[in-house]
Design a protein around this motif. Structure first.
Motif, mmCIF file in Angstrom:
data_model
loop_
_atom_site.group_PDB
_atom_site.id
_atom_site.type_symbol
_atom_site.label_atom_id
_atom_site.label_comp_id
_atom_site.label_asym_id
_atom_site.label_seq_id
_atom_site.Cartn_x
_atom_site.Cartn_y
_atom_site.Cartn_z
ATOM 1 N N GLU A 264 0.852 -1.187 0.000
ATOM 2 C CA GLU A 264 0.000 0.000 0.000
ATOM 3 C C GLU A 264 0.888 1.238 0.000
ATOM 4 O O GLU A 264 2.043 1.188 0.410
ATOM 5 N N PHE A 265 0.326 2.339 -0.453
ATOM 6 C CA PHE A 265 0.983 3.631 -0.308
ATOM 7 C C PHE A 265 0.488 4.211 1.010
ATOM 8 O O PHE A 265 -0.685 4.562 1.145
ATOM 9 N N ILE A 266 1.381 4.273 1.988
ATOM 10 C CA ILE A 266 1.021 4.737 3.323
ATOM 11 C C ILE A 266 1.475 6.187 3.466
ATOM 12 O O ILE A 266 2.670 6.480 3.440
ATOM 13 N N LEU A 267 0.518 7.077 3.590
ATOM 14 C CA LEU A 267 0.819 8.493 3.757
ATOM 15 C C LEU A 267 1.091 8.761 5.241
ATOM 16 O O LEU A 267 0.270 8.433 6.100
ATOM 17 N N ALA A 268 2.249 9.339 5.536
ATOM 18 C CA ALA A 268 2.639 9.562 6.932
ATOM 19 C C ALA A 268 3.301 10.924 7.103
ATOM 20 O O ALA A 268 3.848 11.493 6.150
ATOM 21 N N ALA A 269 3.226 11.435 8.322
ATOM 22 C CA ALA A 269 4.001 12.614 8.715
ATOM 23 C C ALA A 269 5.115 12.130 9.626
ATOM 24 O O ALA A 269 4.946 11.177 10.387
ATOM 25 N N ALA A 270 6.280 12.774 9.533
ATOM 26 C CA ALA A 270 7.430 12.298 10.310
ATOM 27 C C ALA A 270 8.226 13.466 10.877
ATOM 28 O O ALA A 270 8.320 14.537 10.277
ATOM 29 N N THR A 271 8.798 13.237 12.053
ATOM 30 C CA THR A 271 9.742 14.163 12.665
ATOM 31 C C THR A 271 10.732 13.325 13.463
ATOM 32 O O THR A 271 10.620 12.098 13.503
ATOM 33 N N ARG A 272 11.719 13.969 14.084
ATOM 34 C CA ARG A 272 12.658 13.237 14.926
ATOM 35 C C ARG A 272 12.192 13.274 16.376
ATOM 36 O O ARG A 272 11.691 14.298 16.852
ATOM 37 N N GLU A 273 12.382 12.176 17.066
ATOM 38 C CA GLU A 273 11.949 12.086 18.463
ATOM 39 C C GLU A 273 12.645 13.138 19.331
ATOM 40 O O GLU A 273 12.043 13.676 20.266
ATOM 41 N N ASN A 274 13.909 13.426 19.052
ATOM 42 C CA ASN A 274 14.664 14.329 19.925
ATOM 43 C C ASN A 274 14.584 15.784 19.490
ATOM 44 O O ASN A 274 15.264 16.631 20.054
ATOM 45 N N HIS A 275 13.763 16.087 18.489
ATOM 46 C CA HIS A 275 13.632 17.475 18.047
ATOM 47 C C HIS A 275 12.674 18.230 18.977
ATOM 48 O O HIS A 275 11.529 17.823 19.183
ATOM 49 N N ILE A 276 13.155 19.321 19.551
ATOM 50 C CA ILE A 276 12.321 20.148 20.427
ATOM 51 C C ILE A 276 11.615 21.177 19.559
ATOM 52 O O ILE A 276 12.255 22.055 18.962
ATOM 53 N N MET A 277 10.298 21.092 19.486
ATOM 54 C CA MET A 277 9.525 21.932 18.580
ATOM 55 C C MET A 277 9.314 23.332 19.136
ATOM 56 O O MET A 277 9.091 23.523 20.330
ATOM 57 N N THR A 278 9.351 24.302 18.220
ATOM 58 C CA THR A 278 8.918 25.651 18.557
ATOM 59 C C THR A 278 7.386 25.658 18.570
ATOM 60 O O THR A 278 6.739 24.686 18.164
ATOM 61 N N ALA A 279 6.796 26.775 18.998
ATOM 62 C CA ALA A 279 5.328 26.867 19.045
ATOM 63 C C ALA A 279 4.726 26.678 17.651
ATOM 64 O O ALA A 279 3.727 25.968 17.483
ATOM 65 N N LYS A 280 5.338 27.299 16.632
ATOM 66 C CA LYS A 280 4.833 27.169 15.274
ATOM 67 C C LYS A 280 5.003 25.753 14.739
ATOM 68 O O LYS A 280 4.154 25.233 14.007
ATOM 69 N N GLU A 281 6.100 25.103 15.118
ATOM 70 C CA GLU A 281 6.318 23.725 14.678
ATOM 71 C C GLU A 281 5.301 22.789 15.315
ATOM 72 O O GLU A 281 4.854 21.825 14.673
ATOM 73 N N GLU A 282 4.929 23.047 16.560
ATOM 74 C CA GLU A 282 3.882 22.245 17.200
ATOM 75 C C GLU A 282 2.553 22.410 16.471
ATOM 76 O O GLU A 282 1.818 21.434 16.273
ATOM 77 N N GLU A 283 2.255 23.634 16.037
ATOM 78 C CA GLU A 283 1.038 23.873 15.255
ATOM 79 C C GLU A 283 1.108 23.118 13.930
ATOM 80 O O GLU A 283 0.123 22.525 13.490
ATOM 81 N N LEU A 284 2.282 23.165 13.285
ATOM 82 C CA LEU A 284 2.467 22.448 12.019
ATOM 83 C C LEU A 284 2.231 20.952 12.204
ATOM 84 O O LEU A 284 1.495 20.330 11.422
ATOM 85 N N TRP A 285 2.818 20.386 13.254
ATOM 86 C CA TRP A 285 2.668 18.949 13.507
ATOM 87 C C TRP A 285 1.198 18.591 13.758
ATOM 88 O O TRP A 285 0.721 17.572 13.260
ATOM 89 N N ASP A 286 0.498 19.416 14.488
ATOM 90 C CA ASP A 286 -0.920 19.168 14.744
ATOM 91 C C ASP A 286 -1.716 19.179 13.432
ATOM 92 O O ASP A 286 -2.618 18.348 13.225
ATOM 93 N N ILE A 287 -1.403 20.107 12.542
ATOM 94 C CA ILE A 287 -2.117 20.195 11.261
ATOM 95 C C ILE A 287 -1.800 18.984 10.397
ATOM 96 O O ILE A 287 -2.699 18.401 9.757
ATOM 97 N N LEU A 288 -0.534 18.576 10.362
ATOM 98 C CA LEU A 288 -0.135 17.436 9.538
ATOM 99 C C LEU A 288 -0.775 16.138 9.996
ATOM 100 O O LEU A 288 -1.096 15.274 9.191
ATOM 101 N N THR A 289 -0.963 16.000 11.310
ATOM 102 C CA THR A 289 -1.359 14.702 11.855
ATOM 103 C C THR A 289 -2.842 14.582 12.200
ATOM 104 O O THR A 289 -3.279 13.553 12.702
ATOM 105 N N LYS A 290 -3.612 15.626 11.949
ATOM 106 C CA LYS A 290 -5.055 15.525 12.242
ATOM 107 C C LYS A 290 -5.747 14.636 11.224
ATOM 108 O O LYS A 290 -5.411 14.664 10.045
#
Length: 290
Positions: A264-290
């Motif tokens: 299958e073609f599995i669509l996923a969002a990815a980041t690094r476990e040890n990356h400390i997100m900025t406030a905007k990056e947290e918003e980005l991650w929430d949008i990508l993963t909803k």
């Protein structure tokens, strides 16, 4: 423990020459010798044996083992430096494979624009395989990926968004166009138009060929999905694409496969476990993963 000493040590292990190591860093040989001695004295062991008669050095077993840890430390430091630079520039390095960028990402654009994130994205467009490794090495912090299986390496955080079938596509004029579904073996004698090797489609195709025990006549490969669909529409050959890449405007027919154990073609969002997100990056991650 001095970070620069670790850099000297690692390069000395690679080059096995005090002269070449000193030249690379633009320092004297005694500087390199002193750095190694500091590390050995700190840890109470011997990492290197200098063979004066042959003017060479021998790396001890403990030295080789220590260098493995040094490589990890230097790599983490490099990633940290990259992240600091990225935070200072206020941009977000973001990986986006072409198929996802064209057929899925536009659905997120209104929200990203509304949240003031879209203009901050520094989009790196590449195949999922290459983007995965850019993410792993710290060159980007976030990526959307197309996968055929989910087994992330340690340190990678994945969020599965959606699954899409992988289908055979043919021209509307092709004899197979009337089929509701086919088995993979039915394409054995067809001319095939494929994608380049950095697409996961190519690996999925290889898996299906091996499973079905057939070979195909690949007449052309392209890094551009639009080119592949155009050539198929002209009835020059058939192809194997995820349904995510097929739209109602394409002049092709997408035919489901009957075979068991299909990729299958599995669509996923990815980041690094040890990356400390900025406030905007947290918003980005929430949008990508909803």
């Amino acid at each position: 423990m001095n970070i620069q000493d670790l850099r000297y040590f690692h390069e000395l292990v690679n080059l096995k020459s005090y002269t070449k190591t000193a030249e690379k860093f633009g320092v004297s040989q005694p500087t390199i010798t002193a750095a190694v001695k500091r590390l050995e004295n700190k840890l109470g062991t011997t990492f290197l044996i200098r063979d004066q008669s042959h003017k060479s050095i021998i790396i001890t077993r403990v030295g080789m083992q220590f260098d493995e840890h040094v490589q990890s430390i230097l790599n983490e430091l490099r990633i940290a430096e990259e992240e600091i630079k990225q935070n200072e520039s206020a941009t977000i390095p973001f990986g986006l494979p072409p198929i996802i960028g064209r057929n899925y990402f536009p659905t997120l654009v209104p929200t990203l624009l509304d949240k003031g994130i879209l203009h901050r994205l520094n989009v790196i467009e590449n195949g999922s395989y290459d983007l995965y490794h850019l993410l792993l090495d710290g060159h980007i912090n976030f990526s959307m990926l197309g996968l055929t299986k989910v087994n992330p390496e340690p340190g990678i955080r994945l969020k599965i968004i959606k699954h899409y079938p992988m289908n055979i596509i043919v021209s509307k004029k092709h004899p197979l166009a009337h089929k509701k579904a086919i088995s993979f073996k039915e394409i054995a004698n067809e001319n095939f138009i494929g994608l380049s090797s950095d697409y996961i489609h190519t690996r999925a195709l290889d898996r299906m060929l091996k499973q079905s025990k057939i070979s195909i006549n690949t007449i052309y490969r392209s890094p551009d999905v639009m080119v592949v669909k155009s050539l198929v529409a002209q009835n020059l050959g058939i192809s194997y694409l995820t349904t995510l890449s097929i739209t109602k405007h394409d002049d092709v027919v997408s035919i489901p496969l009957l075979d068991a154990n299909q990729p299958e073609f599995i669509l996923a969002a990815a980041t690094r476990e040890n990356h400390i997100m900025t406030a905007k990056e947290e918003e980005l991650w929430d949008i990508l993963t909803k």
